[in-house]
Design a protein around this motif. Structure first.
Motif, PDB file in Angstrom:
ATOM      1  N   SER A   2      41.265 -36.701  36.970  1.00  0.00           N
ATOM      2  CA  SER A   2      41.933 -35.752  36.104  1.00  0.00           C
ATOM      3  C   SER A   2      43.390 -36.170  35.901  1.00  0.00           C
ATOM      4  N   LEU A   3      44.002 -35.556  34.950  1.00  0.00           N
ATOM      5  CA  LEU A   3      45.399 -35.862  34.650  1.00  0.00           C
ATOM      6  C   LEU A   3      46.299 -35.505  35.831  1.00  0.00           C
ATOM      7  N   LEU A   4      46.009 -34.385  36.493  1.00  0.00           N
ATOM      8  CA  LEU A   4      46.815 -33.972  37.636  1.00  0.00           C
ATOM      9  C   LEU A   4      46.679 -34.961  38.793  1.00  0.00           C
ATOM     10  N   GLN A   5      45.478 -35.441  39.025  1.00  0.00           N
ATOM     11  CA  GLN A   5      45.274 -36.416  40.089  1.00  0.00           C
ATOM     12  C   GLN A   5      46.001 -37.719  39.777  1.00  0.00           C
ATOM     13  N   TYR A   7      48.688 -37.986  37.942  1.00  0.00           N
ATOM     14  CA  TYR A   7      50.112 -37.704  38.102  1.00  0.00           C
ATOM     15  C   TYR A   7      50.501 -37.730  39.576  1.00  0.00           C
ATOM     16  N   LYS A   8      49.690 -37.097  40.420  1.00  0.00           N
ATOM     17  CA  LYS A   8      49.985 -37.068  41.851  1.00  0.00           C
ATOM     18  C   LYS A   8      49.897 -38.453  42.485  1.00  0.00           C
ATOM     19  N   ARG A  15      57.094 -40.238  38.896  1.00  0.00           N
ATOM     20  CA  ARG A  15      56.965 -38.812  38.561  1.00  0.00           C
ATOM     21  C   ARG A  15      58.274 -38.256  38.036  1.00  0.00           C
TER      22      ARG A  15
END
Length: 72
Positions: A2-5, A7-8, A15
């Motif tokens: 996912s996009l959040l993963q 990003y993290k 970041r």
């Protein structure tokens, strides 16, 4: 992923760069939208302002000290 993963998974410097880029993109968009509005010749008329005023919610402030029905 996912996009959040994704990003993290970036380094902290990356970041920070992504966050700063998004803020800069938003600020540029706000500035350019006003310029584009002027170049396209859109200026709100008094009729537009009156229509907006009609649909804007009105807020009434009630002072609690003047409320005689309180049980305190």
């Amino acid at each position: 992923m996912s996009l959040l993963q994704t990003y993290k998974g970036l380094s902290s410097k990356a970041r920070l760069g992504v966050g700063a880029g998004l803020i800069l993109w938003g600020a540029i968009g706000l500035k350019l939208s006003d310029t584009a509005e002027e170049k396209l010749g859109y200026t709100p008329t008094e009729e537009d302002k009156a229509a907006l005023d009609r649909i804007t919610p009105k807020v009434q402030v009630i002072d609690r000290r003047d409320n005689s029905s309180s049980s305190r």
